[in-house]
Write an enzyme that holds these catalytic residues in place. Structure first.
Site, short mmCIF file in Angstrom:
data_model
loop_
_atom_site.label_atom_id
_atom_site.label_comp_id
_atom_site.label_asym_id
_atom_site.label_seq_id
_atom_site.Cartn_x
_atom_site.Cartn_y
_atom_site.Cartn_z
N HIS A 119 -2.45 -2.48 11.38
CA HIS A 119 -2.26 -1.15 10.79
C HIS A 119 -3.29 -0.89 9.68
O HIS A 119 -4.02 0.11 9.72
CB HIS A 119 -0.83 -1.06 10.23
CG HIS A 119 -0.48 0.26 9.64
ND1 HIS A 119 0.20 1.23 10.34
CD2 HIS A 119 -0.73 0.79 8.42
CE1 HIS A 119 0.37 2.30 9.56
NE2 HIS A 119 -0.18 2.05 8.40
N GLU A 120 -3.36 -1.80 8.71
CA GLU A 120 -4.29 -1.60 7.60
C GLU A 120 -5.74 -1.69 8.10
O GLU A 120 -6.63 -1.01 7.57
CB GLU A 120 -4.04 -2.62 6.48
CG GLU A 120 -2.64 -2.57 5.87
CD GLU A 120 -2.21 -1.19 5.38
OE1 GLU A 120 -3.09 -0.38 5.05
OE2 GLU A 120 -0.99 -0.93 5.35
N GLU B 125 -3.41 8.10 8.68
CA GLU B 125 -2.28 7.42 9.31
C GLU B 125 -2.43 7.42 10.83
O GLU B 125 -1.97 6.50 11.50
CB GLU B 125 -0.98 8.10 8.87
CG GLU B 125 0.27 7.29 9.08
CD GLU B 125 0.38 6.04 8.21
OE1 GLU B 125 -0.42 5.88 7.26
OE2 GLU B 125 1.26 5.20 8.51
N HIS C 20 -6.80 1.72 9.14
CA HIS C 20 -7.23 2.51 7.98
C HIS C 20 -8.66 2.12 7.58
O HIS C 20 -9.50 2.96 7.29
CB HIS C 20 -6.32 2.25 6.78
CG HIS C 20 -4.99 2.95 6.82
ND1 HIS C 20 -4.89 4.31 6.94
CD2 HIS C 20 -3.71 2.50 6.73
CE1 HIS C 20 -3.60 4.67 6.93
NE2 HIS C 20 -2.87 3.58 6.80
#
Lengths: 496, 496
Positions: free
Chosen positions: B261-262, B291, B265
């Site tokens: 997830h990160e 997001e 980003h």
């Protein structure tokens, strides 16, 4: 506190914010930053440094100095104003354009030096070094001096110490160390450092480094340990004082003694009186006194027989299996081997000050105009032969080895030898008050740390270096304590 | 470039220096700082933030905006000026005294909230939350809006998105998800998450996290991975974009899916066009688009059957032995279990948007004045029962769980659901161009990363969020893609 004192403190807060940020940036650049992030970050550091410089030399600062100097009842404010005035005057005397040119030259020269060292190519670095020397001469003249131009530079690192101070102690120190070195070289007793070899994984070295810092009384709730290439300790604020170390998996000495050394610097910063927090006094008083603290822990504690008597088992619990068979006595002697070497930061306790004296004499002569930059490589090698007994085979292991001159830091080197002499002198005084060997052997360093805090650390910049030496030891700088310490130590190890 | 454009760039450089420093400080405070260093560091952050705010709202900034607006041929400069003007106008409209009070209230409220959450004591937090809501209402009125007061807040996070946009998609989305959830709950087929248990050492989780980031195309020469409590990705500059993760030794999913997830980003920030470096355009265009990138990688890549088909062996090479016996199919189903839960950040892919809608409806009503802060706990629990089918037993697992409101961040939550819908819509478009399943199964994510860069990342803030959605998918925001994706996915897993 008066209103003007409060306003002054607001200005100091701003100054601290820039300082803390610059320190954090330095720490990050030397421990964590990804390769490609460096370029942009360097610009950020440049910007922040300029802002800080502007503050330190601002009209606002001058106003507070004028209004508060000799007009505050508060001793901390009084000393703070004095320190700000010293900074203000030093900075103000350099024309701003020259300062900016110099900052650019410094940064350029450092990268040129890095390449020059890599290639052992002094010629490519020479023109930059010449400019750096010229600037330093000019700055020294702006700042002014009483007896010797080099004094103006020394004052940046060791306020109160002059060429006279150094020339009063170095020749004697050199003579004694050389005599001792000759005896050692002639001794038939020789430590065997080969027993220290063996693959020592980084994670185990990290564990032992942490354990040793803990034992020294380093406060981990106000600090941390990280890996780096060129180890340092750094105070971001009084409650955030970080240690870094380097792990060489084929030689644990780098990390173990390096961590103790940097831990000594960190203990100094962690134990400055909280009353000084937020002022420029909350900092080590000089490079020399700082080095006295790191060397005290590294040599006068960490390399002693008592230390290894009580910590060898702890060491072996982290060390490779091969150490299980090494007797304590052989181990102790091996980590204290004396062996002339080219590289200063790899030098043993005895030859280390000789490396410093070479640098001192050369830079003094450079600033004084007695020698030229072009003469440096030859003179360096001659002096190495004369002082340490070996001649570098190239400039990489000779005149190009240290970063200091590439950053224009002339006057810095003597601090290392001064710190060493201070440490020996402190050690002598402490021994009169306490059975240190017994204390070290007990494994409880608290009383030692407390003595250092009470006598040295707490004062921060409230006292000048030579004032501390006098107050603590009731004597002026005296190189005999270092000579006596080394003589006694090596007489035992080399059965002189 | 004209002289005034160059001068403008100098101002931007200053602005960037403050931004980069603030980011570094945040990163350090959330990953490395020793406990006692926090207090002083918080003051430093406050100081730097104020400096940045002063720059953004300075007369100098206003001058450049006036001179350059619509007067530069350079598209990047033009957009930069527009962005600076937006910031300038938003900041300028808030009286400086109110802004300062608000900043202090924010910081106070966050610590009050932390304690209140710990004790599940809403009453102690209520008066602070009331003030925060009042300030946000005031600010919304200063900023102005066309239809709904809440639009003024939404604009901070998702420019161009309004209550109308959200009310157009959320009810339909909720209805579809609830129907799907009911089917799943009724299904006799149930994944068995107990097979995922077992002690998974931190060091192994770190190794797999690094391996996965590497595979995603994350550039480690422009970034790094560190441990933290509340994971985040952060861009210090374009070439220093860091990822953080959390290791739960009893549940690898936190680290593995959290890192992906990160990493999503971070890929966004690492791949913004270098032409935008040094401008405020070199940043994700909105919270929602950001997001969409993290969720795309986490869900549409990392939680797919194709991903685990090709990466299960890699996973098992780091995982505890117990996983050797777990068949891929059971593993895949277990990591995709749907199970209503109280805590948003622990929610599965299906119920997650329902958590967001609850927050959206409550904060919209708060800002609108339809409900009072005191009503929140009760309304929260009612909505949880209605939307997710369970009722929190206390406010810690209910209304007090998220940090956002305690920092005054109203209008932020919808971004999470928007990002999810954007991601599904991007996924749909990409599937028309590329056989993603095959691509993921091949283990080479390069074409996927390149498509995202070409269509989304490179633009930074050059395009607004809904503009990107339209340009990429040739359609306006459409929640059906998310519904279709979830329906298809869970029909397989739960054999609906």
């Amino acid at each position: 506190m008066t209103q003007v004192e409060k306003d002054f403190q607001d200005l100091l807060k701003e100054q601290n914010a820039y300082k803390e940020t610059i320190m954090l940036t330095h720490w990050d650049m030397r421990t964590k930053i990804p390769k490609k992030g460096v370029e942009q970050r360097s610009e950020v550091v440049g910007f922040l440094s300029e802002k800080l410089h502007q503050l330190e030399t601002s009209k606002k600062m001058k106003y507070f100095i004028d209004v508060l100097k000799d007009h505050s009842d508060d001793e901390v404010i009084q000393k703070t104003v004095e320190t700000c005035e010293e900074n203000y005057e030093r900075s103000r005397k350099i024309p701003i354009d020259e300062y900016k040119e110099y900052v650019m030259l410094q940064s350029k020269s450092e990268s040129i030096w890095q390449e020059a060292r890599e290639k052992a190519d002094f010629a490519s670095f020479q023109p930059y070094l010449e400019k750096l020397v010229d600037y330093n001469k000019k700055f020294a003249n702006y700042w002014g001096y009483e007896e010797h131009i080099y004094d103006a530079l020394l004052d940046n690192y060791e306020p109160g110490v002059t060429v006279k101070t150094l020339d009063n102690v170095f020749p004697e120190l050199r003579k004694s160390l050389t005599e001792l070195l000759n005896k050692i070289t002639a001794s038939s007793v020789t430590p065997d450092p080969s027993i220290l070899q063996g693959h020592f994984p980084k994670s185990d070295q990290e564990a032992i480094s942490l354990a040793v810092l803990e034992k020294m009384g380093y406060d981990f709730s106000s600090g941390r340990l990280d890996e780096t290439i060129h180890p340092f300790a750094i105070a971001l604020n009084q409650n955030d004082v970080r240690v870094t170390t380097r792990y060489d998996e084929s030689d644990f000495r780098t990390a173990v003694f390096g961590t103790i050394h940097e831990g000594g610097h960190a203990l100094y910063e962690q134990n400055i009186s909280k009353n000084l927090a937020g002022t420029p006094l909350s900092d080590g008083t000089s490079m020399g006194i700082h080095e006295s603290q790191s060397l005290f822990w590294e040599n006068f504690v960490g390399r002693t027989e008592s230390f290894w008597n009580s910590h060898y088992d702890l060491f072996k619990s982290y060390a490779p299996k091969s150490f299980q068979a090494v007797p304590l006595d052989k181990f102790y002697r091996a980590v204290n081997e004396v062996k002339p070497s080219f590289i200063r930061i790899e030098a043993d306790e005895l030859t280390y000050p000789l490396h410093i004296m070479i640098r001192y004499e050369l830079e003094k002569a450079l600033i004084n105009g007695d020698i030229k930059v072009a003469d440096l490589p030859g003179l360096w090698n001659e002096k190495m032969q004369e002082y340490v007994g070996i001649t570098p085979t190239n400039d990489r292991e000779g005149v190009l080895q240290d970063i200091h001159w590439s950053g224009g830091d002339f006057g810095y080197f003597p601090s290392y030898a001064l710190g060493y002499m201070y440490a020996a002198q402190f050690n002598h005084t402490l021994r009169k008050k306490m059975d240190i060997d017994k204390q070290i052997a007990s494994g409880d360093f608290t009383p030692i740390k407390e003595w250092l805090t009470k006598n040295i650390h707490q004062y921060g910049k409230m006292k000048k270096p030579l004032e501390i030496v006098k107050d603590v030891t009731d004597e002026n700088l005296n190189p005999n304590y270092l000579v006596n310490y080394l003589t006694e130590k090596y007489s035992g190890i080399y059965k002189l």
